[in-house]
Design a protein around this motif. Sequence first.
Motif, PDB file in Angstrom:
ATOM      1  N   LYS A 116      -2.841   2.594  13.338  1.00  0.00           N
ATOM      2  CA  LYS A 116      -2.237   2.090  12.109  1.00  0.00           C
ATOM      3  C   LYS A 116      -2.999   2.577  10.802  1.00  0.00           C
ATOM      4  O   LYS A 116      -2.298   2.992   9.706  1.00  0.00           O
ATOM      5  N   THR A 117      -4.390   2.404  10.728  1.00  0.00           N
ATOM      6  CA  THR A 117      -5.119   2.773   9.811  1.00  0.00           C
ATOM      7  C   THR A 117      -4.945   4.140   9.670  1.00  0.00           C
ATOM      8  O   THR A 117      -5.046   4.788   8.569  1.00  0.00           O
ATOM      9  N   LEU A 118      -5.131   5.192  10.623  1.00  0.00           N
ATOM     10  CA  LEU A 118      -4.835   6.559  10.439  1.00  0.00           C
ATOM     11  C   LEU A 118      -3.716   6.870   9.800  1.00  0.00           C
ATOM     12  O   LEU A 118      -3.505   7.799   8.866  1.00  0.00           O
ATOM     13  N   VAL A 119      -2.276   6.377  10.220  1.00  0.00           N
ATOM     14  CA  VAL A 119      -1.163   6.659   9.749  1.00  0.00           C
ATOM     15  C   VAL A 119      -1.018   6.322   8.353  1.00  0.00           C
ATOM     16  O   VAL A 119      -0.668   7.043   7.316  1.00  0.00           O
ATOM     17  N   ILE A 121      -5.647  13.543  -0.984  1.00  0.00           N
ATOM     18  CA  ILE A 121      -6.519  14.247   0.196  1.00  0.00           C
ATOM     19  C   ILE A 121      -7.863  13.526   0.164  1.00  0.00           C
ATOM     20  O   ILE A 121      -8.507  13.335   1.066  1.00  0.00           O
ATOM     21  N   GLY A 122      -8.337  13.113  -1.174  1.00  0.00           N
ATOM     22  CA  GLY A 122      -9.475  12.453  -1.102  1.00  0.00           C
ATOM     23  C   GLY A 122      -9.669  11.106  -0.600  1.00  0.00           C
ATOM     24  O   GLY A 122     -10.479  10.678   0.314  1.00  0.00           O
ATOM     25  N   ILE A 123      -8.261  10.301  -0.419  1.00  0.00           N
ATOM     26  CA  ILE A 123      -8.273   9.080   0.087  1.00  0.00           C
ATOM     27  C   ILE A 123      -8.229   9.477   1.789  1.00  0.00           C
ATOM     28  O   ILE A 123      -8.856   8.594   2.478  1.00  0.00           O
ATOM     29  N   ALA A 124      -7.243  10.044   2.044  1.00  0.00           N
ATOM     30  CA  ALA A 124      -7.264  10.626   3.611  1.00  0.00           C
ATOM     31  C   ALA A 124      -8.715  11.008   4.259  1.00  0.00           C
ATOM     32  O   ALA A 124      -9.122  10.606   5.297  1.00  0.00           O
ATOM     33  N   LEU A 125      -9.515  11.804   3.320  1.00  0.00           N
ATOM     34  CA  LEU A 125     -10.703  12.325   3.924  1.00  0.00           C
ATOM     35  C   LEU A 125     -11.731  11.086   3.955  1.00  0.00           C
ATOM     36  O   LEU A 125     -12.478  11.312   5.030  1.00  0.00           O
ATOM     37  N   ILE A 179       0.726  -1.172  -0.181  1.00  0.00           N
ATOM     38  CA  ILE A 179      -0.143  -0.156  -0.047  1.00  0.00           C
ATOM     39  C   ILE A 179       0.855   1.190   0.027  1.00  0.00           C
ATOM     40  O   ILE A 179       0.714   2.140  -0.748  1.00  0.00           O
ATOM     41  N   LEU A 180       2.030   1.217   0.796  1.00  0.00           N
ATOM     42  CA  LEU A 180       2.907   2.435   0.789  1.00  0.00           C
ATOM     43  C   LEU A 180       3.629   2.649  -0.395  1.00  0.00           C
ATOM     44  O   LEU A 180       3.759   3.863  -0.957  1.00  0.00           O
ATOM     45  N   LEU A 181       4.028   1.529  -0.993  1.00  0.00           N
ATOM     46  CA  LEU A 181       4.472   1.693  -2.313  1.00  0.00           C
ATOM     47  C   LEU A 181       3.621   2.184  -3.401  1.00  0.00           C
ATOM     48  O   LEU A 181       4.248   2.890  -4.245  1.00  0.00           O
ATOM     49  N   VAL A 232       0.024   9.365   5.637  1.00  0.00           N
ATOM     50  CA  VAL A 232       0.796   9.044   4.494  1.00  0.00           C
ATOM     51  C   VAL A 232       0.422   9.720   3.364  1.00  0.00           C
ATOM     52  O   VAL A 232       1.144  10.525   2.533  1.00  0.00           O
ATOM     53  N   PRO A 233      -0.967   9.809   3.072  1.00  0.00           N
ATOM     54  CA  PRO A 233      -1.441  10.457   1.823  1.00  0.00           C
ATOM     55  C   PRO A 233      -1.333  12.002   1.992  1.00  0.00           C
ATOM     56  O   PRO A 233      -0.981  12.550   0.943  1.00  0.00           O
TER      57      PRO A 233
END
Length: 476
Positions: A236-239, A217-221, A189-191, A244-245
């Motif tokens: 962990k989900t929030l990070v 920003i859309g994914i984070a929102l 996911i990070l990659l 990250v996004p």
Amino acid sequence: MRKWIGKYWLLLLIILQPFLDIVAYFQYDSTIGTMSGYIRLLFMIIIPLYAFLTTKRKKKLLILMGIIGCYCVLHVGNGILHGDNGIFQDISYLLKVIQMPVLGISFCYLFKNEKYKKQILVGFTVNFLIISLVMLIASISGTGLYTYDEYKIGYRGWFANANAQSIIIVTLIPFFIYEVIQSKRKVLILLALIISQIVLLANGTKAAYLSLFIIMIGIALYFIIICIMERQRNKKTLVLFVVVPLGLSIISMVVYPITPRYKMDTYAEGKRTEENVKLNEKKSKLGDGNMSLEEILADPEKKAALIECYRDELDKNLVKQFGVEVVLEAYGWWPDSYMLADVRMKKRINARLVWDESDIVTKIVGINFEKLSKNDLENDYAAIYYYYGYLGFCLYILFLLYFLLLVLKTAFRHFKKSFSLFNYILIMTYILQIGLAQFSGAILRRPNASIYMSIVIALIYYQCKNVNLKKDEQLK
């Protein structure tokens, strides 16, 4: 083999798209069209026919296709009656424009179960990886094109149209990220997020650069909303899905000075500033500096001097066709170097002047493409308005709005049921596509990009229908 192709025809169709684009790139200078173009035309015939043969709702499908067909007859018929040149060129362009609604409607009738959704996700993910790999290989080998080839800025690889390619990338990335999220592997996911950022930054177009922020920003929102709705705060989900996004968005802002987008913006800004200084020097000779534009236009001598001042600054082809005064008036009499250098504005002015000379029937069904082909419009909505008139523009906009209204209706009736990551990604992508049709202008008239929009709107139709059916079954 026939059974396998029958089962996975949609996946094969999707994965074929980047290869068709590569073929088109190497045949770009062909005078008789590219093999990719003819294959896509064949798909536009076969897929609606397949939808008609397999659906039970043949009457509704025929009505929808009939509306498109009737409009096409009116548009082409008007061109023939006016004795316009380039009828075949106009028909060829018309076929490219109607591909999106024709395939979109057909896919709405063909997407009947979850297997199609899975094939689309796999296909979009594979395509993004293929495009990224091609960009990398072309860049290393020095065999591809730059996004802005004249200035050696940005990367697009073996793909002919920079704007269409940027829209394709923007369309694929949200689904690529979604598919990797489903794997639940944090490293992947990070990659995926980092690779998406790099590809969008490397592309160099303003559309890709700005879309990067909307996607991240859309994914984070989404995950912030989920945490609020479910009242759960998994760190962990929030990070991973929020920090990250948002962090990548901030990094993209910080590294802007070393991005291809910055190089292009800086080059354009510097050139326009220099031109503006020279233009202002010429305009300063028109009067004592205190005269308003109205006063200059009221004085025949000053007006003539103003026209003469801009004579060499205006596009020579526009001046030759319409005259200096008409063109300058279209610019508002007092354009600066930024307006004069704006190619999109120049093309819109050309279209408007041709439009003003057209009769009412032509304004209803549209201008023959040949009349504007030398200044082909770069914004999709403006192009559809001028090329296809009041009627064509209204039909196209109503088609696009229908799916937005369908989403709003479904969300209003069944918000919790419909608010999933997939649906969120789907709607975010569709809104990006609608916006880029105006901003970048290479999706509604480019078959290689518009086919992705056809699939997206059919997915929207399928998802909304699925949510409503499940809710109705629960009520029973």
